[in-house]
Design a protein around this motif. Structure first.
Motif, short mmCIF file in Angstrom:
data_model
loop_
_atom_site.label_atom_id
_atom_site.label_comp_id
_atom_site.label_asym_id
_atom_site.label_seq_id
_atom_site.Cartn_x
_atom_site.Cartn_y
_atom_site.Cartn_z
N LEU A 5 -7.68 5.81 -2.83
CA LEU A 5 -6.44 6.04 -2.09
C LEU A 5 -6.72 6.41 -0.65
CD1 LEU A 5 -4.22 7.49 -4.86
CD2 LEU A 5 -3.71 5.55 -3.41
N MET A 26 2.76 11.87 2.08
CA MET A 26 2.56 11.15 3.34
C MET A 26 3.34 9.84 3.35
SD MET A 26 -1.44 11.83 4.09
CE MET A 26 -1.67 10.55 5.27
N SER A 27 3.23 9.14 2.22
CA SER A 27 3.93 7.85 2.13
C SER A 27 5.44 8.05 2.20
CB SER A 27 3.52 7.17 0.83
OG SER A 27 4.43 6.17 0.52
N ALA A 43 1.00 4.11 -2.83
CA ALA A 43 0.76 5.52 -2.51
C ALA A 43 1.93 6.37 -2.98
CB ALA A 43 0.55 5.68 -1.01
N ALA A 99 -7.14 3.28 0.94
CA ALA A 99 -5.85 2.63 1.13
C ALA A 99 -5.17 3.18 2.36
CB ALA A 99 -4.97 2.84 -0.10
N PHE A 100 -5.24 4.51 2.51
CA PHE A 100 -4.59 5.09 3.68
C PHE A 100 -5.31 4.77 4.97
CE2 PHE A 100 -1.26 6.99 1.49
CZ PHE A 100 -0.31 7.15 2.48
N PHE A 134 -0.88 12.00 -0.95
CA PHE A 134 -0.57 10.63 -0.56
C PHE A 134 0.90 10.32 -0.80
CE2 PHE A 134 -5.21 9.96 -1.42
CZ PHE A 134 -5.52 9.97 -0.09
N ARG A 177 -10.52 7.49 -7.75
CA ARG A 177 -9.15 7.27 -7.36
C ARG A 177 -8.87 7.91 -6.00
NH1 ARG A 177 -4.54 8.55 -11.51
NH2 ARG A 177 -5.12 10.63 -10.91
N VAL A 228 -9.31 1.73 -11.75
CA VAL A 228 -7.99 1.88 -11.15
C VAL A 228 -7.65 0.65 -10.32
CG1 VAL A 228 -6.58 3.28 -9.62
CG2 VAL A 228 -8.24 4.36 -11.12
N PHE A 229 -8.62 0.16 -9.55
CA PHE A 229 -8.41 -1.00 -8.70
C PHE A 229 -8.07 -2.23 -9.52
CE2 PHE A 229 -10.02 1.26 -5.12
CZ PHE A 229 -9.33 0.67 -4.07
N LEU A 272 0.84 -1.21 0.00
CA LEU A 272 0.00 0.00 0.00
C LEU A 272 0.87 1.25 0.00
CD1 LEU A 272 -2.90 -0.88 2.43
CD2 LEU A 272 -2.99 -0.56 -0.03
N LEU A 273 1.92 1.23 0.80
CA LEU A 273 2.82 2.40 0.86
C LEU A 273 3.48 2.63 -0.49
CD1 LEU A 273 4.52 1.92 4.31
CD2 LEU A 273 3.23 3.91 3.58
N ILE A 292 -3.95 1.64 5.96
CA ILE A 292 -2.62 1.78 6.56
C ILE A 292 -2.75 2.25 8.00
CG2 ILE A 292 -0.46 3.05 6.48
CD1 ILE A 292 -0.89 3.20 3.45
N SER A 328 1.74 7.02 -6.64
CA SER A 328 0.48 7.57 -7.16
C SER A 328 0.70 9.00 -7.64
CB SER A 328 -0.60 7.54 -6.08
OG SER A 328 -0.63 8.76 -5.41
N ASP A 329 -0.27 9.53 -8.42
CA ASP A 329 -0.14 10.89 -8.96
C ASP A 329 -0.58 11.93 -7.95
OD1 ASP A 329 0.34 9.41 -11.19
OD2 ASP A 329 -1.71 9.60 -11.94
N LEU A 330 -1.16 11.48 -6.83
CA LEU A 330 -1.72 12.46 -5.89
C LEU A 330 -0.65 12.92 -4.92
CD1 LEU A 330 -4.99 10.52 -5.38
CD2 LEU A 330 -4.78 12.75 -6.46
#
Lengths: 598, 371
Positions: free
Chosen positions: B15, A426-427, A415, B18-19, A423, B11, A504-505, A411-412, B22, A418-420
């Motif tokens: 996400l 944060m990651s 993240a 997803a977080f 996140f 998306r 996306v998933f 998941l990290l 986490i 990712s394009d965001l």
């Protein structure tokens, strides 16, 4: 494969040719061969001399085997350890059988392996110092002779039928039989403790209390292997999913229910725990079933947001002590909120919805059972907690750290790629912070500081704190390994997935991750091995792992004062066997996945 | 890459989820492992706030006792997993006095660095970890020392072949290579003494005492030094032939009184621990072992033993213990001589003539009268 084998002519001649071409092809080559052989002999002789020097008392290891395996687990409850070990091994055998594990073992290759092991065993026996125990030298000669004969027989058979292969089952059966024969008939000596005083019977075979359970376990292992091999295609699918479920939650049950033996307060279990679990399982399942319809996506999101807000509020309230609530409810609530939030991505047909609902129900029942078991006081009387120690502790920690850090690390990594920006940042912050801090610091932080940050009335045992801290640390490293793999997936794959109209998933789960993870297997296994070895750090915060027992417990027993070397050499061997097994299986996995690619 | 509105929302939510996973895993990892099923409302009171440690131990039903776990003869884990040694036995004695059950002990193995913090923070009830009673430690915040259970002292060990005898003096090691383990007071003691005596020694330090002994056996060190109990233990197990090694000087050149340590300003608890130790001394004085307890309570050994064994009076009950508290200690653990025989005799330590003999036999063990 077959063509390669057929290309080799008569084995005798090819052996000779191989030796001439590879070892004595030129003057320089011949000198190198002799120099290297001399080096091997010298190093081996030195190693054996260190290991079996006169002052090394190997009975220190034999007598303390109980400590090394399970530390101070009460003797009267040892059946629990045997059951746990038995279940693990039987399930491993069932998995090998159910997944039709059958590597192509050619008789020719086996003969080569037999010969080389026989040579190594004979070399060791020859180079043993005179202070080495006689039984060990004799066993080495025996093994060497048996393997040499087996190798000769195998090569004789192979010279007639070149591409003859042996099934893995036959190999497993013969090794198990051989192992049991050694256990029952070779007089390794019987060492142990009775009523506080150690005893030693050097001429005996190992204790009956060791031999008998192993015999039962190995018989069951063989039986399960062959039984699962014989299963039909329909049943094998069910067995496979059952085994998968076992590998995810089974070990936790073995540790916290079988080994720890919680003293359940049945009145409370029936009045509180069972209704709660049932409520979340069925209520949550029904909610999931209803919301997973594709037409109800926006409703699901709305409910998901509401549930998340409530779940987060519960945690905040718990932290500040605004209102009381069972911790289990908080956890289940949060998990349900997350599931409902991501539900639209899994929405589908009726059978699919039902599957999701049933999976949720099963998950919640298991989770609640585990939480209740962990929080119930143990019936075991253990004078120096924690109840896990020795090899069991090392194994449990490395297993669960790898299991827990894997999804977290993936998941990290997702993240971070990712394009965001939020996140990604944060990651990145998480990864850099945890990679930048030494593991010991994190272990101290979790055992000393974590209790200060927890909601009032909540306690964390040292063991649980280690599990959590270690997993979080390990996930940061794992994330970077996975990210490396993800970056190797070409842009065209993303575009193709988009062109097919995948979400996306679906794109991540079906296209990106399978390719990315395959590339990162060597790194992931490398990290798994590092995790296994680093478990010895928990000695610093009070755990009794293999290293601490060998380094400070055994050398401080009056009869083995200062006997550090045998214990350390022994655990070095244990670590090596574990790490080597991991690396070998990763190589096999790589080969298998690569084969699928071609 | 162009993404339309709905996909972007999807998306973002994905996400976010997803977080959430986490975060859930971060928080949940530990909670799931050990979250108590009690609600916050029915929270457990901090037991040490009222009634002191005694009440807390009685409430808990088990004594948390800090030990070394890696000190031969004092506290070590035997091959069957049990904690043995004189320190471990004094933990059992306190448990027997407070709870009536010598097995109701939870041993916490502590390193030298963390032992006093454990006392100060209250994570253990009493510390029995061969800790020397010193002025700085005693006046340190948060802890007090109980009566000494073992009088130790630093000595030297050398080879008889090098001309050393049991009557050798510290001044005889002039010019020798002296080895010990690093970062301990033994290191300071020997170098201070050497400068006082005006002798020249080469001090070599090793990480732990196994290495020191190995270097001594290998001949790298001429003389090794640590507390007498440690030297005797090493000598009894690792000496190549009888009489090859000698320990001297007869009178140790440092004072290392070892005994219990407990939290400061809890007199009730201090009394319980102190008198448990004293009870083992007094029983030893009268020759009352595990088998003589009922006879002692009946009066066969005089009125003081009757009072101590709970035969009459309320000496124990006013302390907050049961009347038979010390009878339980002697029955289940034994008197000082029995504890010595069980733990210190096997490593070759002799009690007669040492500081650990009773006061009326020329030693230092002295207990106030029980009346």
């Amino acid at each position: 494969m077959t063509t390669v084998i057929n290309a080799n002519v008569s084995s005798q001649k090819s052996w000779f040719k191989w030796v001439r071409d590879n070892l004595f092809s030129s003057v320089a080559g011949t000198i190198q061969t002799f120099a290297f052989a001399a080096l091997v002999v010298v190093v081996l002789r030195w190693l054996l001399g260190v290991a079996f020097a006169e002052k090394n008392d190997w009975t220190a290891v034999a007598t303390n085997m109980r400590l090394l395996v399970s530390y101070n687990y009460p003797l009267s409850q040892f059946i629990r350890i045997w059951v746990a070990a038995g279940v693990l091994l039987v399930c491993a055998a069932a998995s090998l059988g159910a997944w039709r594990f059958d590597p192509a073992l050619t008789v020719k290759r086996m003969a080569r392996t037999f010969y080389s092991v026989a040579v190594v065993a004979a070399l060791c026996a020859l180079l043993m110092p005179s202070s080495a125990p006689g039984v060990l030298v004799r066993t080495l000669w025996l093994v060497s002779t048996v393997l040499a004969i087996a190798g000769f027989a195998a090569s004789a058979v192979a010279s007639k039928r070149n591409n003859l292969t042996v099934s893995f089952g036959a190999l497993l059966t013969s090794s198990v039989v051989g192992l049991l024969a050694i256990l029952w008939f070779v007089p390794f000596g019987n060492y142990g403790v009775v009523g506080g005083s150690p005893f030693a019977n050097p001429g005996d075979t190992v204790a009956r209390s060791t031999k008998e359970p192993w015999t039962v376990i190995f018989t069951l292992v063989l039986f399960t292997f062959w039984a699962s091999r014989a299963l039909g295609t329909k049943t094998v699918a069910i067995v496979r999913s059952a085994l998968l479920a076992f590998w995810l939650v089974g070990p936790a049950f073995l540790i916290f229910v079988v080994l720890r033996d919680p003293a359940f307060d049945w009145q409370r279990v029936w009045a509180v725990d069972v209704p709660l679990a049932a409520g979340f399982a069925f209520g949550g399942g029904l909610l999931v079933y209803l919301l997973a319809k594709p037409t109800r996506s926006s409703l699901a999101r709305l409910v998901g947001v509401a549930l998340s807000a409530f779940a987060i509020l519960n945690w905040v309230a718990g932290f500040f002590g605004w209102y009381g609530m069972l911790q289990k409810v908080r956890i289940s609530m949060l998990l349900l909120a997350i599931l409902v939030l991501i539900l639209p991505a899994f929405a589908g047909s009726q059978s699919k919805r039902l599957r999701i609902a049933v999976a949720w129900g099963g998950f919640i029942l298991v989770l609640h059972w585990l939480i209740t078991a962990i929080n119930t006081p143990s019936t075991l009387v253990i004078s120096a907690p924690p109840f896990l120690g020795g090899f069991t502790l090392t194994f449990a920690i490395s297993y669960y750290v790898v299991l827990a850090s894997f999804p977290l690390g993936v998941l990290l990594a997702l993240a971070r790629t990712s394009d965001l920006p939020l996140f990604r940042m944060m990651s990145t912050a998480y990864i850099e912070v945890f990679r930048g801090v030494p593991l010991i610091t994190i272990l101290f932080l979790f055992t000393v500081m974590l209790p200060l940050f927890l909601p009032r009335g909540m306690a964390v045992s040292d063991l649980a704190a280690v599990f959590a801290g270690y997993s979080i640390f390990s996930a940061a490293y794992l994330a970077e390994n996975v990210r490396g793999g993800l970056q190797s997936v070409r842009q065209g794959q993303y575009e193709a997935a988009n062109a097919l109209g995948l979400t996306v998933f679906q794109r991540t789960l079906l296209i990106v991750l399978p390719q990315g993870l395959r590339v990162s297997i060597p790194n992931l296994v490398g990290q798994g091995i590092a995790t296994l070895k680093e478990t010895s750090l928990i000695a610093i915060i009070g755990g009794f792992d293999l290293l601490r027992i060998a380094n400070s417990t055994i050398p401080n027993q009056p009869q083995f004062l200062g006997q550090k070397r045998p214990g350390l050499l022994f655990i070095a061997m244990v670590y090596f066997i574990l790490a080597y097994t991991m690396s070998k299986s990763s190589q096999r996995l790589e080969r298998r996945l690569d084969a699928g690619r071609m | 890459m162009r993404i339309d509105g709905t996909k972007k929302t999807k998306r973002v939510l994905g996400l976010a989820a997803a977080f959430a996973v986490i975060l859930g895993a971060c928080g949940g990892g530990d909670d799931a492992a050990e979250a108590p099923t009690v609600t916050d409302a029915e929270e457990v009171e901090l037991t040490s706030s009222d009634g002191g440690i005694l009440a807390a131990v009685q409430e808990r039903g088990v004594l948390r006792c800090g030990v070394s776990g890696a000190a031969v003869a004092f506290s070590f884990t035997a091959a069957d997993g049990s904690m043995n040694g004189i320190d471990a036995d004094y933990c059992r004695a306190v448990a027997a006095a407070v709870l009536g059950d010598a097995t109701a002990v939870e041993f916490v193995s502590l390193t030298a660095a963390e032992r006093f913090t454990a006392v100060q923070t209250g994570s253990i009830d009493v510390l029995m970890r061969n800790s020397t009673w010193t002025q700085s430690r005693d006046t340190d915040v948060g802890m007090d020392f109980g009566p000494t259970t073992y009088f130790d002292g630093q000595q030297l060990m050398a080879r008889a072949a090098d001309g050393f005898t049991t009557s050798s003096q510290v001044s005889d090691v002039d010019g020798a290579v002296v080895c010990t383990n690093a970062g301990t007071t033994t290191e300071t003691n020997i170098s201070e003494l050497a400068s006082v005596l005006g002798i020249k020694i080469t001090l070599t330090t090793f990480e732990d005492y196994d290495q020191v002994t190995e270097a001594f056996i290998a001949g790298t060190c001429d003389v090794i030094t640590t507390d007498g109990s440690g030297l005797v233990g090493r000598k009894s197990v690792q000496e190549p032939s009888k009489g090859a090694w000698v320990i001297f000087p007869a009178t140790p050149f440092s004072k290392e009184p070892l005994g219990p340590v407990y939290a400061q300003n809890d007199s009730q608890w201090a009394d319980v621990v102190n008198w448990t130790v004293y009870a083992t001394f007094i029983a030893d004085e009268y020759g009352v072992g595990s088998d003589e307890v009922s006879a002692a309570a009946a009066g066969d050994f005089g009125p003081e033993m009757v009072r101590l064994m709970g035969g009459e009076g309320e000496l124990q009950t006013v302390m907050g213990l049961s009347a038979t508290a010390f009878a339980d200690v002697i029955t289940q653990v034994g008197n000082y001589q029995q504890i010595w025989d069980r733990n210190l005799t096997p490593v070759g330590l002799v009690r007669e003539g040492s500081a650990n003999a009773l006061w009326n036999k020329g030693g230092l063990l002295y207990a106030p009268p029980a009346r």
